[in-house]
Design an enzyme around this catalytic site. Structure first.
Site, PDB file in Angstrom:
ATOM      1  N   ASP A   1       0.898  -1.145   0.000  1.00  0.00           N
ATOM      2  CA  ASP A   1       0.000   0.000   0.000  1.00  0.00           C
ATOM      3  C   ASP A   1       0.940   1.198   0.000  1.00  0.00           C
ATOM      4  O   ASP A   1       1.579   1.489   1.011  1.00  0.00           O
ATOM      5  CB  ASP A   1      -0.883   0.012   1.246  1.00  0.00           C
ATOM      6  CG  ASP A   1      -1.867   1.178   1.220  1.00  0.00           C
ATOM      7  OD1 ASP A   1      -1.513   2.219   0.624  1.00  0.00           O
ATOM      8  OD2 ASP A   1      -2.965   1.072   1.777  1.00  0.00           O
ATOM      9  N   HIS A   2       1.033   1.865  -1.135  1.00  0.00           N
ATOM     10  CA  HIS A   2       2.116   2.850  -1.261  1.00  0.00           C
ATOM     11  C   HIS A   2       1.953   4.025  -0.293  1.00  0.00           C
ATOM     12  O   HIS A   2       2.902   4.740  -0.021  1.00  0.00           O
ATOM     13  CB  HIS A   2       2.297   3.323  -2.705  1.00  0.00           C
ATOM     14  CG  HIS A   2       1.176   4.153  -3.215  1.00  0.00           C
ATOM     15  ND1 HIS A   2       0.048   3.604  -3.768  1.00  0.00           N
ATOM     16  CD2 HIS A   2       0.999   5.479  -3.259  1.00  0.00           C
ATOM     17  CE1 HIS A   2      -0.763   4.567  -4.113  1.00  0.00           C
ATOM     18  NE2 HIS A   2      -0.224   5.721  -3.827  1.00  0.00           N
TER      19      HIS A   2
ATOM     20  N   HIS B   1      -6.086   2.513   1.711  1.00  0.00           N
ATOM     21  CA  HIS B   1      -5.262   3.675   2.074  1.00  0.00           C
ATOM     22  C   HIS B   1      -5.772   4.396   3.329  1.00  0.00           C
ATOM     23  O   HIS B   1      -5.014   4.641   4.263  1.00  0.00           O
ATOM     24  CB  HIS B   1      -5.223   4.692   0.933  1.00  0.00           C
ATOM     25  CG  HIS B   1      -4.729   4.124  -0.364  1.00  0.00           C
ATOM     26  ND1 HIS B   1      -3.687   3.246  -0.432  1.00  0.00           N
ATOM     27  CD2 HIS B   1      -5.122   4.329  -1.636  1.00  0.00           C
ATOM     28  CE1 HIS B   1      -3.473   2.924  -1.701  1.00  0.00           C
ATOM     29  NE2 HIS B   1      -4.328   3.572  -2.448  1.00  0.00           N
TER      30      HIS B   1
END
Ligand code: NAP
Length: 483
Positions: free
Chosen positions: A177-178, A240
């Protein structure tokens, strides 16, 4: 301050989907930046793998073009770029076929760290995992990196977890999950757990409410058909926003290691309360002049998928009981801005005569477009005229003081280097993802059962008016969405 980049161990990184959009836009330019910083050993290799019929030279040309297009200023460093490109290789493989796999086996150096990036559709994860084992390419020390979306509900996430678990131990799986790779996200942990100042106040005695906003100016554009099956809840909130919420709300882990951190995050997700229907606002952006509406972009005139969502939830534990967490995310909003805002409670009593203003300490943490942190504090307005109070931001970004260390490490580069280092702290564990879906599924099922229709909102706005009401009814106001 001098930058302290420590090279990672020698590695072979195979990027399945090495010709795809994500590889060209993010992964490969990111790796080039790590190369430039001295973090990537000269002996390491990056092996692109996809069905396209390319050889090493063809792949290198493709990557050179991709880095020229997406690599920013650094791409102009042609000498270094050529040296980096020389570390690239390519193998033609079909995840569903048998061609190319023996060649890939021959290419891998088993004495180096081996990582396999699944930058392909999740429907191919099982095929890739199986073949990596059949052809003895992966072993118990290999790492696999998987991209979002990790499922579209609890059942599909469980299936994906089970598929990967057939061939890999949880310690080998890196679910990206960047958002977790952002500097500020890690700084948030440093600020919370590295200072005595905040922790005593970080609870329902002192915090009034917390907002998490991820606003985008882009629409769904070319991804319309894909997005329409997903929507803001699945595409953004379940992963996110949920991860950001966990980091804000979790207890201090006993040590800063992957499982200790993830155990604490999991407890937060499990304590999340179901969301009441009147605490959810879903929206779709309307047409604006020549700019198409969401439904036009999605190519579905009868779509009920949300391009915007705002909601209020609570965390049922001793620390947070009674503190509302307001989450919102959407497309075609007025600015591109991701921000977490912690609003502390009112003082309760002011000793300053004539001071009618409501002064509140507010901690704002920006993740996008620029990363930063400010604490709003109340001080005396400078100059004569008695005790007039004014609220000013105390900038806690410290970018200048830390220049050098605080270089432009993009989330993807940082996370890929963490994979090579074997550090899973910033990656989601399987049980975390499943718990997140467990909370998300009934909310989605609820609005589907009720036949809720998303509200239209103007492009360039802050979303539907009802989203403002979500907070207004409780005497609160969203922070401005500003870049
Ligand atoms: P994409 O542009 O469609 O690329 C897909 C890649 O998979 C291509 O390299 C394709 O190459 C390869 N491929 C397709 N079928 C294959 C097969 N049977 N065997 C081997 N390779 C195959 O997709 P993408 O946008 O890069 O996305 C990749 C993954 O990242 C997806 O899971 C996506 O959800 C996720 N993701 C993407 C983004 C983004 O910004 N793009 C952001 C977040 C997550 P060939 O056609 O040459 O085989």
């Amino acid at each position: 301050m001098v930058s302290r980049v420590i090279p990672v161990e020698d590695f072979d990184l195979v990027i399945f989907g090495g010709t795809g959009d994500l590889a060209r836009r993010k992964i490969l330019p990111g790796l080039f930046r790590r190369y430039l910083s001295g973090q990537m050993p000269d002996t390491s290799r990056i092996i692109g793998a996809a069905r396209s019929d390319l050889d090493d030279a063809g792949y290198r040309d493709m990557v050179r073009e991709a880095i020229a297009e997406f690599g920013g200023e650094e791409a102009k460093n042609t000498q270094e770029l050529s040296a980096f490109i020389a570390q690239l290789h390519y193998v033609t493989v079909d995840a569903k076929g048998d061609g190319g796999w023996s060649e890939l086996h021959e290419m891998i150096r088993f004495e180096a760290v081996n990582a396999f990036y699944f930058s392909v559709a999740p429907s191919l994860f099982g095929d890739l995992a199986e073949r990596l084992h059949t052809y003895k390419i992966a072993d118990k020390d290999s790492r696999v990196v998987v991209e979002k979306p990790f499922g579209r509900d609890l059942d599909t996430a469980r299936e994906l977890n089970a598929t990967l678990a057939q061939h890999f131990d949880e310690k080998q799986i890196y679910r990206i999950d960047h958002y977790l790779g952002k500097e500020t996200v890690q700084n948030l942990m440093a600020v919370r757990f590295g200072n005595i100042l905040f922790e005593p106040l970080w609870n329902n005695h002192y915090v009034d409410h917390i907002e998490i906003t991820v606003a985008e100016t882009v629409g769904v554009g070319g991804r319309g058909a894909y997005y329409d099956k997903s929507g803001a809840m699945r595409d953004m909130v379940q992963n996110h926003l949920m991860q950001l919420l966990c980091l804000i709300a979790m207890e201090a882990p006993s040590v800063f290691d992957a499982d200790a951190v993830r155990d604490e995050k999991l407890k937060v997700i499990r304590a999340l309360q179901p969301v009441e229907p009147h605490h959810i606002v879903r929206g779709q952006y309307d047409r604006a002049g020549d700019e198409p509406s969401y439904r036009e972009d999605a190519g579905n005139e009868r779509s009920f998928t949300e391009s915007f969502i705002a909601m209020r939830t609570e965390i049922a534990n001793w620390r947070w009981a009674g503190v509302p967490f307001y989450l919102r995310t959407g497309k075609k909003l007025k600015a591109r801005a991701s921000e977490i805002v912690v609003v502390f409670k009112d003082l309760g009593h002011s000793i300053f005569p004539g001071d009618q203003e409501r002064h509140r300490n507010i901690l704002s943490i920006q993740l996008q477009p620029n990363e930063g942190m400010q604490l709003r504090v109340t001080i005396k307005e400078p100059g004569p005229g008695g005790m007039r109070l004014v609220d000013v931001p105390l900038d806690m970004t410290f970018a200048e003081a830390l220049e050098g260390d605080n270089d432009t490490v993009d989330a993807y580069e940082r996370l890929i280097m963490d994979v090579i280092r074997g550090n899973q702290t910033l990656f989601m564990r399987g049980d975390e993802v499943e718990a997140a879906w467990e909370w998300t599924d009934p909310i989605i099922q609820g609005w589907e059962a009720r036949g809720d229709v998303p509200k239209l909102y103007d492009q360039g706005s802050a979303g539907p008016d009802d989203a403002l009401l979500l907070m207004h009814r409780e005497g609160r106001r969203w922070s401005q969405i500003k870049a």
